[in-house]
Design a protein around this motif. Structure first.
Motif: not given
Length: 105
Positions: A7-17, A21-26, A47-52, A54-55
């Motif tokens: 499962i690949t979870v995506l940040s919001r566009p332009q969201e900071s790391e 991280k906070t949203r994932l932790s929650t 371990i590391a975030f990847e870029k997809v 702008d996310r």
């Protein structure tokens, strides 16, 4: 042998790391507190975030049977993810350090 899916979870566009991280932790804290038996079926995370584009993204290796539960919970938490292919199965031995961290249960 158990079957696993990515499962690949995506940040919001332009969201900071830090925000991502906070949203994932929650989200994972919610899963641990309210759906512990489902949380225990999450085997590993990258371990590391990847870029997809702008996310940012983070991958998780989960038991195939829990994927529908996680999809519903992620939708409720407004976490976006890439489509999950239920036929694209993996062994847990494909999530190896140092790229992956096994989740202690």
């Amino acid at each position: 042998m158990d079957e696993y899916l990515y499962i690949t979870v995506l940040s919001r566009p332009q969201e900071s790391e830090a925000e991502f991280k906070t949203r994932l932790s929650t989200f994972w804290t919610h899963m641990l507190r309210h759906r512990e038996s489902d949380f225990e079926k999450v085997y590993a995370e990258t371990i590391a975030f990847e870029k997809v584009q702008d996310r940012l993204s983070r991958k998780y290796l989960v038991e195939a049977e829990v994927a529908p539960v996680l999809e519903a919970e992620m939708q409720a938490a407004h976490l976006e993810y890439q489509p999950i292919d239920p036929d694209d199965l993996y062994s847990k031995y494909e999530a190896v350090p140092p790229e992956w961290m096994w989740i202690e249960h």
